[in-house]
Design an enzyme around this catalytic site. Structure first.
Site, PDB file in Angstrom:
ATOM      1  N   ARG A 116      44.067  15.952  10.890  1.00  0.00           N
ATOM      2  CA  ARG A 116      44.512  17.259  11.370  1.00  0.00           C
ATOM      3  C   ARG A 116      43.420  18.285  11.088  1.00  0.00           C
ATOM      4  O   ARG A 116      42.756  18.217  10.044  1.00  0.00           O
ATOM      5  CB  ARG A 116      45.793  17.620  10.608  1.00  0.00           C
ATOM      6  CG  ARG A 116      46.345  18.998  10.884  1.00  0.00           C
ATOM      7  CD  ARG A 116      47.577  18.878  11.651  1.00  0.00           C
ATOM      8  NE  ARG A 116      48.370  20.087  11.710  1.00  0.00           N
ATOM      9  CZ  ARG A 116      48.817  20.578  12.862  1.00  0.00           C
ATOM     10  NH1 ARG A 116      48.538  19.993  14.017  1.00  0.00           N
ATOM     11  NH2 ARG A 116      49.582  21.652  12.865  1.00  0.00           N
ATOM     12  N   THR A 397      49.485  18.465  23.553  1.00  0.00           N
ATOM     13  CA  THR A 397      49.573  17.343  22.621  1.00  0.00           C
ATOM     14  C   THR A 397      49.712  16.065  23.430  1.00  0.00           C
ATOM     15  O   THR A 397      50.134  16.094  24.582  1.00  0.00           O
ATOM     16  CB  THR A 397      50.788  17.513  21.685  1.00  0.00           C
ATOM     17  OG1 THR A 397      50.673  18.755  21.007  1.00  0.00           O
ATOM     18  CG2 THR A 397      50.875  16.420  20.639  1.00  0.00           C
ATOM     19  N   THR A 415      46.516  16.553  19.057  1.00  0.00           N
ATOM     20  CA  THR A 415      46.833  17.842  19.668  1.00  0.00           C
ATOM     21  C   THR A 415      45.654  18.800  19.643  1.00  0.00           C
ATOM     22  O   THR A 415      44.756  18.665  18.805  1.00  0.00           O
ATOM     23  CB  THR A 415      48.042  18.479  18.944  1.00  0.00           C
ATOM     24  OG1 THR A 415      48.429  19.659  19.633  1.00  0.00           O
ATOM     25  CG2 THR A 415      47.729  18.831  17.512  1.00  0.00           C
ATOM     26  N   ASN A 417      47.046  21.903  20.157  1.00  0.00           N
ATOM     27  CA  ASN A 417      48.154  22.847  20.081  1.00  0.00           C
ATOM     28  C   ASN A 417      48.622  23.258  21.472  1.00  0.00           C
ATOM     29  O   ASN A 417      49.342  22.524  22.097  1.00  0.00           O
ATOM     30  CB  ASN A 417      47.869  24.042  19.179  1.00  0.00           C
ATOM     31  CG  ASN A 417      49.161  24.752  18.809  1.00  0.00           C
ATOM     32  OD1 ASN A 417      50.228  24.146  18.849  1.00  0.00           O
ATOM     33  ND2 ASN A 417      49.108  26.027  18.484  1.00  0.00           N
ATOM     34  N   ASP A 439      49.859  27.237  13.934  1.00  0.00           N
ATOM     35  CA  ASP A 439      50.862  26.397  13.265  1.00  0.00           C
ATOM     36  C   ASP A 439      51.058  26.801  11.801  1.00  0.00           C
ATOM     37  O   ASP A 439      51.967  26.315  11.132  1.00  0.00           O
ATOM     38  CB  ASP A 439      50.478  24.915  13.342  1.00  0.00           C
ATOM     39  CG  ASP A 439      50.879  24.283  14.675  1.00  0.00           C
ATOM     40  OD1 ASP A 439      51.650  24.913  15.426  1.00  0.00           O
ATOM     41  OD2 ASP A 439      50.438  23.159  14.958  1.00  0.00           O
ATOM     42  N   SER A 468      52.636  20.515  10.775  1.00  0.00           N
ATOM     43  CA  SER A 468      52.734  19.957  12.129  1.00  0.00           C
ATOM     44  C   SER A 468      54.092  19.305  12.343  1.00  0.00           C
ATOM     45  O   SER A 468      54.745  18.863  11.391  1.00  0.00           O
ATOM     46  CB  SER A 468      51.648  18.897  12.307  1.00  0.00           C
ATOM     47  OG  SER A 468      51.807  18.219  13.533  1.00  0.00           O
ATOM     48  N   SER A 469      54.499  19.213  13.607  1.00  0.00           N
ATOM     49  CA  SER A 469      55.714  18.469  13.950  1.00  0.00           C
ATOM     50  C   SER A 469      55.394  17.074  14.469  1.00  0.00           C
ATOM     51  O   SER A 469      56.317  16.314  14.799  1.00  0.00           O
ATOM     52  CB  SER A 469      56.494  19.212  15.035  1.00  0.00           C
ATOM     53  OG  SER A 469      56.877  20.477  14.580  1.00  0.00           O
ATOM     54  N   GLY A 489      55.148  18.017  22.376  1.00  0.00           N
ATOM     55  CA  GLY A 489      56.203  18.984  22.672  1.00  0.00           C
ATOM     56  C   GLY A 489      56.546  19.919  21.532  1.00  0.00           C
ATOM     57  O   GLY A 489      57.695  20.370  21.439  1.00  0.00           O
ATOM     58  N   GLY A 490      55.589  20.226  20.643  1.00  0.00           N
ATOM     59  CA  GLY A 490      55.862  21.155  19.546  1.00  0.00           C
ATOM     60  C   GLY A 490      57.013  20.620  18.700  1.00  0.00           C
ATOM     61  O   GLY A 490      57.105  19.414  18.466  1.00  0.00           O
TER      62      GLY A 490
HETATM   63  O1  DON Z   1      51.168  20.026  15.387  1.00  0.00           O
HETATM   64  C1  DON Z   1      52.093  20.579  15.970  1.00  0.00           C
HETATM   65  O2  DON Z   1      53.242  20.526  15.588  1.00  0.00           O
HETATM   66  C2  DON Z   1      51.811  21.341  17.243  1.00  0.00           C
HETATM   67  N1  DON Z   1      50.468  21.837  17.217  1.00  0.00           N
HETATM   68  C3  DON Z   1      52.060  20.443  18.406  1.00  0.00           C
HETATM   69  C4  DON Z   1      51.914  21.131  19.719  1.00  0.00           C
HETATM   70  C5  DON Z   1      52.446  20.364  20.857  1.00  0.00           C
HETATM   71  O3  DON Z   1      53.043  19.331  20.713  1.00  0.00           O
HETATM   72  C6  DON Z   1      52.248  20.940  22.185  1.00  0.00           C
HETATM   73  N2  DON Z   1      52.864  20.108  23.181  1.00  0.00           N
HETATM   74  N3  DON Z   1      52.844  19.489  24.061  1.00  0.00           N
END
Ligand code: DON
Length: 588
Positions: A116, A397, A415, A417, A439, A468-469, A489-490
């Site tokens: 990361r 992502t 990702t 982001n 984040d 992060s998720s 997907g965040g």
């Molecule tokens: O690490 C994370 O949780 C976010 N930066 C992820 C972002 C993300 O999944 C965007 N989506 N498609």
């Protein structure tokens, strides 16, 4: 106060683990759901499920060349950097969970690799407060960029656990960048939405020119258009020839720093020269008679999945005969998610910098306590979920799943982001830079772009990684890989991944059905239950409303890539929400 003490509450007695496992087993044995409707390919020689067909094909090429799951994952990921430049790539970071099956008497081994991005050395906890940063600065300036980790992480995985050489593994990505690839429907859709961002403030076209000109073709990008990225081909060629130093110790790294500093970021040469990849133990738990191998902090996904699955397995009577699109099931899973996201907000962060009580949050007694507080009739107020900590007051992502012919598995989520990250590019080398700093809890009492509330534990700090998720996950059953999954997907990564896996282990859906089935999402705050189109049936909505949920429509709950065991081989599926198709070896 716990919701379980409310007037309509139904207290759930926690059964001993053996009883839970037995009941879950009987439930699965007599589950009323049919076997998969559509015949799916069974891959018995390995398969790669990435969110773009070219990336899956790149991985398959490695399997055919005698490479293992790690070789395939690394080749697929480098290819994604080219063909999904708005999702991930050389300017981003990620997590990889690996399961080595153990050959010739060697013990099997789960591994987690953390690459990361982290904050530059000059960014302390009050950095964004002090400069009075607005959300645009936090998302689209040099200050939004974390030190990129993808190249270091992928090459670390390759050197430690792969079998093929760099040139072989990078070849498909170089070919795609040099020879060109066709934009698909998802590229066009993202292109249109980011074009609108440029058109809303035309000076952005001059301020973020590489994305506009090269990756969006000045807003004309359409499905079927062939895109080439000779600049990234050159970067990849240098990485193939010179390894990690070619990125971090040479002109590519220097270009990253230059691009960030030109846009008032704080990154220095020292930040990039010393990027450290962390290999660590995955977070391993048990639920539904399976071993659940997940990513530890700075991912919040692992702890959340352990909690969600742990809570759910304490409700065998509720799950028996449940329908995956029924109000009772959706309510129960939502309640589990609300607990997990409440704890995420309060406790989760980079455990190398702050205390994160992972063992407590995933302990049997704590999970039983959370389960007991669930009221099957009614949802509760946000403050009744998780545990208050003392002193408390769509986007970019990509996930890929791989299994090889020897049963080694990789779940990898990467990702930058948001779509095209910060939209700032290392232009001479053809890649965009992440905006992962969003984040962090950048400014107290604000929520990030995904509406997530977070605690002071997740304030930035020098070389600290933002929470992060991302939830790359591998499930073992009877000592062999049963499911590999993860999503983009965040925060919806966590719900999307959980629901797709539950579709396999509770409802025995095929990989394709498990991924395509409509999904829902709840992240504690905002206190809303988001429903995809397939879950907007009137009766269902009325039932959920009757349980106290505030309902909201959502287009997609993440994009999941999933592989599941079937008949001694594996089915694989890429989420139709994003596109992509699996590629693998089917010998039978
Ligand atoms: O690490 C994370 O949780 C976010 N930066 C992820 C972002 C993300 O999944 C965007 N989506 N498609």
């Amino acid at each position: 106060m716990a919701t379980g003490t409310g007037r309509n509450s139904q207290r759930v007695r926690t059964a001993p683990r053996a009883l839970i496992a037995l009941t879950a087993f009987l439930f699965l044995l007599f589950t009323p759901f049919d076997s998969p409707a559509a015949e799916e390919t069974i891959y018995d020689g390995g398969v790669v499920a990435a969110d773009h067909a070219a990336a899956s094909e790149a991985g398959k090429r490695m399997l055919e060349a005698g490479g293992n799951a790690v070789d395939a994952a690394v080749a697929a990921s480098f290819t994604l950097s080219v063909v999904r430049p708005y999702s991930c790539g050389l300017g981003g970071g990620g997590f990889m969970v690996i399961y080595l099956a153990g050959k010739g008497g060697e013990p099997s081994r789960p591994i987690a690799i953390d690459y990361r991005e982290y904050a530059p050395r000059r960014v302390g906890p009050d950095y964004f407060e002090k400069i009075d940063a607005d959300s645009f600065t936090i998302r689209y300036s040099g200050r939004s960029v974390g030190v990129p980790g993808t190249v270091a992480g992928l090459l670390y995985a390759l050197e430690q656990y792969g079998t093929l050489d760099r040139a072989t593994v990078l070849a498909p990505a170089i070919e795609a960048a040099r020879g060109g690839f066709e934009a698909d429907a998802n590229y066009e859709k993202v292109g249109r939405s980011v074009t609108a961002w440029y058109e809303s403030e035309p000076s952005r076209k001059e301020r973020y020119p590489f994305v506009w000109k090269s990756l969006l073709k000045e807003g004309t990008i359409r499905e079927g258009m062939v895109l080439k990225n000779p600049e990234q081909a050159e970067a990849l060629r240098r990485i193939a020839a010179g390894g990690v130093k070619a990125f971090y110790g040479g002109p590519i790294g220097a270009e990253v720093v230059k691009a960030v500093r030109r846009r008032r970021g704080e990154m220095g040469a020292g930040d990039i020269r010393t990027f450290n990849v962390v290999e660590t133990n995955p977070l391993v738990g048990e639920a539904f008679g399976r071993q659940l191998i997940t990513m530890p902090p700075p991912s919040s996904g692992g702890v959340a999945l352990q909690q969600i699955f742990g809570i759910l397995e304490r409700f065998p009577d509720r799950l028996e005969g449940a329908a995956p699109d029924g109000a009772a099931y959706i309510h129960l899973v939502t309640e589990a998610m609300k607990h997990a996201f409440a704890d995420r907000a309060r406790y989760l962060a980079d455990a190398a910098f702050v205390d994160v009580p992972v063992a407590r949050l995933t302990s049997e007694s704590y999970i039983s306590d959370l389960a007991q507080r669930i009221d099957m009739k009614r949802t509760g107020r946000p403050e009744t979920y998780g545990t208050k900590a003392p002193g408390d007051d769509d986007h970019g992502t990509s996930h890929l799943s791989v299994i090889d012919g020897d049963g080694n598995a990789v779940a990898c989520t990467e990702t930058i982001n948001m779509y095209f990250g910060s939209r700032i590019a290392a232009a001479p080398f053809g890649f965009v830079l992440n905006n992962e700093m969003d984040d962090f809890l950048t400014r107290r009492k604000t929520r990030n772009v995904y509406g997530l509330e977070q605690s002071d534990r997740n304030l930035p700090g020098p070389w600290k990684r933002p929470l992060s998720s991302m939830s790359p996950t591998i499930l073992l059953k009877d000592g062999a890989v049963e499911v590999i999954a993860g999503a983009s997907g965040g925060p919806r990564i966590i719900s999307g991944t959980a629901e797709a896996i539950l579709n396999v282990i509770l409802f025995d859906m095929s990989a394709g059905d498990a991924v395509a089935a409509p999904r829902f999402h709840h992240q504690w705050v905002p206190d809303k239950l988001f429903l995809e189109r397939g879950l907007r049936d009137r009766k269902l909505q009325a039932d959920l409303f009757g349980k106290g949920h505030t309902l909201k429509a959502i287009e997609t709950v993440g994009a999941v890539q999933l592989i599941r065991e079937r008949s001694g081989g594996y089915e694989a599926a890429c989420d139709p929400r994003k596109g992509g198709s699996p590629a693998g070896i089917a010998r039978r």
